[in-house]
Design a protein around this motif. Structure first.
Motif, PDB file in Angstrom:
ATOM      1  N   SER A 157      -1.488  -4.302   7.491  1.00  0.00           N
ATOM      2  CA  SER A 157      -2.651  -3.417   7.497  1.00  0.00           C
ATOM      3  C   SER A 157      -2.303  -2.128   6.765  1.00  0.00           C
ATOM      4  N   GLU A 158      -3.336  -1.340   6.400  1.00  0.00           N
ATOM      5  CA  GLU A 158      -3.074  -0.061   5.731  1.00  0.00           C
ATOM      6  C   GLU A 158      -2.217   0.844   6.600  1.00  0.00           C
ATOM      7  N   GLU A 159      -2.495   0.878   7.897  1.00  0.00           N
ATOM      8  CA  GLU A 159      -1.723   1.731   8.806  1.00  0.00           C
ATOM      9  C   GLU A 159      -0.255   1.327   8.800  1.00  0.00           C
ATOM     10  N   ARG A 161       1.321  -0.327   6.388  1.00  0.00           N
ATOM     11  CA  ARG A 161       1.879  -0.036   5.065  1.00  0.00           C
ATOM     12  C   ARG A 161       2.319   1.421   4.971  1.00  0.00           C
ATOM     13  N   VAL A 162       1.477   2.319   5.487  1.00  0.00           N
ATOM     14  CA  VAL A 162       1.795   3.750   5.436  1.00  0.00           C
ATOM     15  C   VAL A 162       2.976   4.061   6.341  1.00  0.00           C
ATOM     16  N   ARG A 165       6.534   2.291   4.808  1.00  0.00           N
ATOM     17  CA  ARG A 165       6.419   2.236   3.353  1.00  0.00           C
ATOM     18  C   ARG A 165       7.591   1.487   2.734  1.00  0.00           C
ATOM     19  N   ASP A 168       6.512  -1.965   2.591  1.00  0.00           N
ATOM     20  CA  ASP A 168       5.434  -2.033   1.599  1.00  0.00           C
ATOM     21  C   ASP A 168       6.012  -2.096   0.182  1.00  0.00           C
ATOM     22  N   ARG A 172       4.969  -5.452  -1.867  1.00  0.00           N
ATOM     23  CA  ARG A 172       3.697  -5.314  -2.575  1.00  0.00           C
ATOM     24  C   ARG A 172       3.896  -4.673  -3.942  1.00  0.00           C
ATOM     25  N   SER A 264      -9.499  10.718   3.980  1.00  0.00           N
ATOM     26  CA  SER A 264      -9.147   9.968   2.767  1.00  0.00           C
ATOM     27  C   SER A 264      -8.782  10.861   1.593  1.00  0.00           C
ATOM     28  N   LEU A 484      -7.301   5.188  -5.323  1.00  0.00           N
ATOM     29  CA  LEU A 484      -6.768   5.012  -3.977  1.00  0.00           C
ATOM     30  C   LEU A 484      -7.041   6.241  -3.115  1.00  0.00           C
ATOM     31  N   ARG A 487      -3.546   8.768   1.331  1.00  0.00           N
ATOM     32  CA  ARG A 487      -2.378   8.243   2.058  1.00  0.00           C
ATOM     33  C   ARG A 487      -1.645   7.181   1.252  1.00  0.00           C
ATOM     34  N   GLU A 488      -2.308   6.619   0.231  1.00  0.00           N
ATOM     35  CA  GLU A 488      -1.628   5.647  -0.628  1.00  0.00           C
ATOM     36  C   GLU A 488      -0.949   6.322  -1.811  1.00  0.00           C
TER      37      GLU A 488
END
Length: 500
Positions: A157-159, A161-162, A165, A168, A172, A264, A484, A487-488
């Motif tokens: 999930s994005e959470e 991944r952050v 990292r 990630d 990815r 965001s 993006l 946070r990305e």
């Protein structure tokens, strides 16, 4: 996440098995985390050197290569694995019974898991399918992974991944590309500044008083000086001191800290580009900003047209559109609004729009909030929003023609503010009056109001030349280049600690 104090028996099966393999290596006298392993080339070097190698040939060249195991297939007499380096370059490793012997092959099958980092020594060849490979004569464990990598069937999930990292970046390609884009953009920014004779400086992040922007600061305390300090919200007041001192074109790329909301496009800790140009104004600094953005786009995509992560193309080229802040408000609310429109009239407009009004907002702040409500989401192509209220811009010069307005622009891209630029206020008497007004607001409870910085005012009294200034969020520049969220674009953004 597992508790580091729990016993091996309490761990999930995958983690327990890997720890048992680590213990087994140690029992056999094999170091699972050696100080060094054989490595003669990077995978990228081998890929480049043998880019045109024909199918099913041997090169006669022996090499020692390292990489993380991201694919592994074991058969009876022949094992295949894919090695991956940090930049994402991959190469196939092959282990055959006749080359390494039964004992070495069995150890590979039993000891090596996905995620492990290994060293493989052997000959560079192409397989019968034309795959560039290293045919192993020996191998060594470089670092045993005690945790399994996420699988393709259940992406993070994005959470997650952050928060993780490091994982990630392993799994990815987009994460690796984003991480490498940032230094490419930084190089481009510095080259643009250098080519226009700007000098890069560093200014304090720990400050005796906060200023340079309307923002709520983080507080700290110095034991050595026995005094309260603030993490800086902007480098502006120190960069202007540089201009007073004769450094006529200065810039800084560094961290700012604002004790505000996170979403965001906002992060409490973020990277900022600020620059000041003596004998410039809001127009010349707009030209500089456009050059910075367009050169950064060219550096990462070879064009002023950038492709976002979702495939959308954004054109950052050309001269860019300009609109008036108050014209945009007027159009959005359906009636004429100017800098002289009363607070009561603005409140009435805001209520019609069903906006929530903070009683602490002053007239200019309310006007800006109405603008954001009715107009900012429509500003997709790069747009300079020109002419802001005096009372929200205490460090900016009055507009040459329009009363109640200062020579300030905000640059919007994709519906968010990317940068802001000014004709700087250089009259120390007016500047003192503006900062006293800010201090009065602070005394009334405005947590974003600036303080009266006596040393900054003293510096201005030594005469500051006419100057244009600009601030741009580096993380937001990457948002404009990639599409993006913030946070990305920040490698390690602030996240709350995990709960049990």
């Amino acid at each position: 996440m597992s508790n580091p104090t729990e016993s091996v028996d309490d761990l999930p099966e995958q983690l327990r098995i890997r720890r048992e393999k680590r213990a087994g290596l140690i029992e056999r006298g094999i170091e699972p985390y050696p100080v060094s392993v054989p490595r003669t080339h990077s995978l990228a070097e081998i890929r480049s050197k043998y880019a045109d190698l024909e199918i099913d040939v041997t090169t006669g060249e022996s090499a020692s290569l390292t990489g993380r195991i991201i694919f592994k297939r074991d058969t009876g007499k022949l094992c295949f694995a894919t090695l991956r380096e940090g930049d994402g370059t991959e190469l196939q490793a092959m282990l055959s019974l006749d080359k390494v012997g039964q004992e070495v092959l069995d150890a590979w099958k039993s000891d090596v898991d996905l995620g492990d980092i290994v060293s493989v020594t052997g000959e560079i060849i192409t397989s019968k399918r034309g795959e560039l490979s290293i045919l192993a004569s020996s191998w060594a464990m470089a670092s045993k992974s005690l945790r399994p990598l996420p699988n393709d069937h259940k992406p993070m999930s994005e959470e997650t991944r952050v928060r993780m990292r490091y994982v990630d970046l392993i799994v990815r390609p987009e994460a690796r590309a984003n991480a490498r884009m940032r230094p490419a953009v930084m190089r481009s920014l510095r080259e643009t500044f250098h080519n226009q004779d700007f000098i890069e400086v560093e200014t304090p992040m720990l400050q005796v008083m906060h200023g340079g922007a309307a923002a709520r600061p983080f507080k700290s305390f110095s034991n050595a000086y026995d005094m309260e300090l603030f993490l800086r919200i902007a480098p502006e007041l120190f960069l202007k001191r540089c201009v007073v001192g004769g450094m006529e074109r200065v810039f800084e790329i560094n961290r700012n800290f604002r004790n505000e909301g996170a979403d965001s496009s906002h992060s409490p800790e973020f990277a900022m580009i600020e620059s000041y140009q003596a004998y410039g104004d809001w127009r010349t600094i707009a030209d500089l900003t456009r050059s910075l953005v367009q050169n950064a786009a060219m550096a990462v995509s070879g064009s002023h047209v950038v492709t976002h992560h979702n495939g959308r193309q954004a054109d950052l080229g050309g001269q860019w559109k300009e609109i008036s802040l108050y014209d945009a408000i007027s159009e959005g609310v359906g009636e004429k609004v100017t800098a002289l429109t009363s607070y009561e009239d603005l409140v009435a407009i805001a209520k019609k729009l069903e906006m929530k009004i903070d009683p602490q907002w002053i007239v200019g702040k309310l006007a800006e909030e109405i603008f954001e409500h009715v107009a900012k989401d429509q500003l997709i192509e790069p747009t300079f929003v020109m002419g802001f209220p005096v009372d929200t811009s205490p460090l900016v010069r009055h507009h040459r023609e329009i009363p109640g307005v200062v020579e300030k622009w905000d640059l919007y891209v994709d519906g968010f503010e990317l940068a802001t630029g000014y004709s700087e206020l250089i009259d120390p008497v007016i500047q003192r009056d503006r900062l006293v007004e800010q201090a009065t607001l602070g005394a009334k409870g405005d947590l974003e109001a600036m303080q009266v910085d006596e040393d900054f005012l003293r510096a201005m009294e030594f005469a500051m030349p006419p100057t244009g200034g600009m601030g741009m969020g580096l993380d937001r520049l990457l948002m404009a280049l990639t599409g993006l969220g913030i946070r990305e674009t920040i490698l390690f953004p602030l996240v709350k600690p995990e709960t049990e």
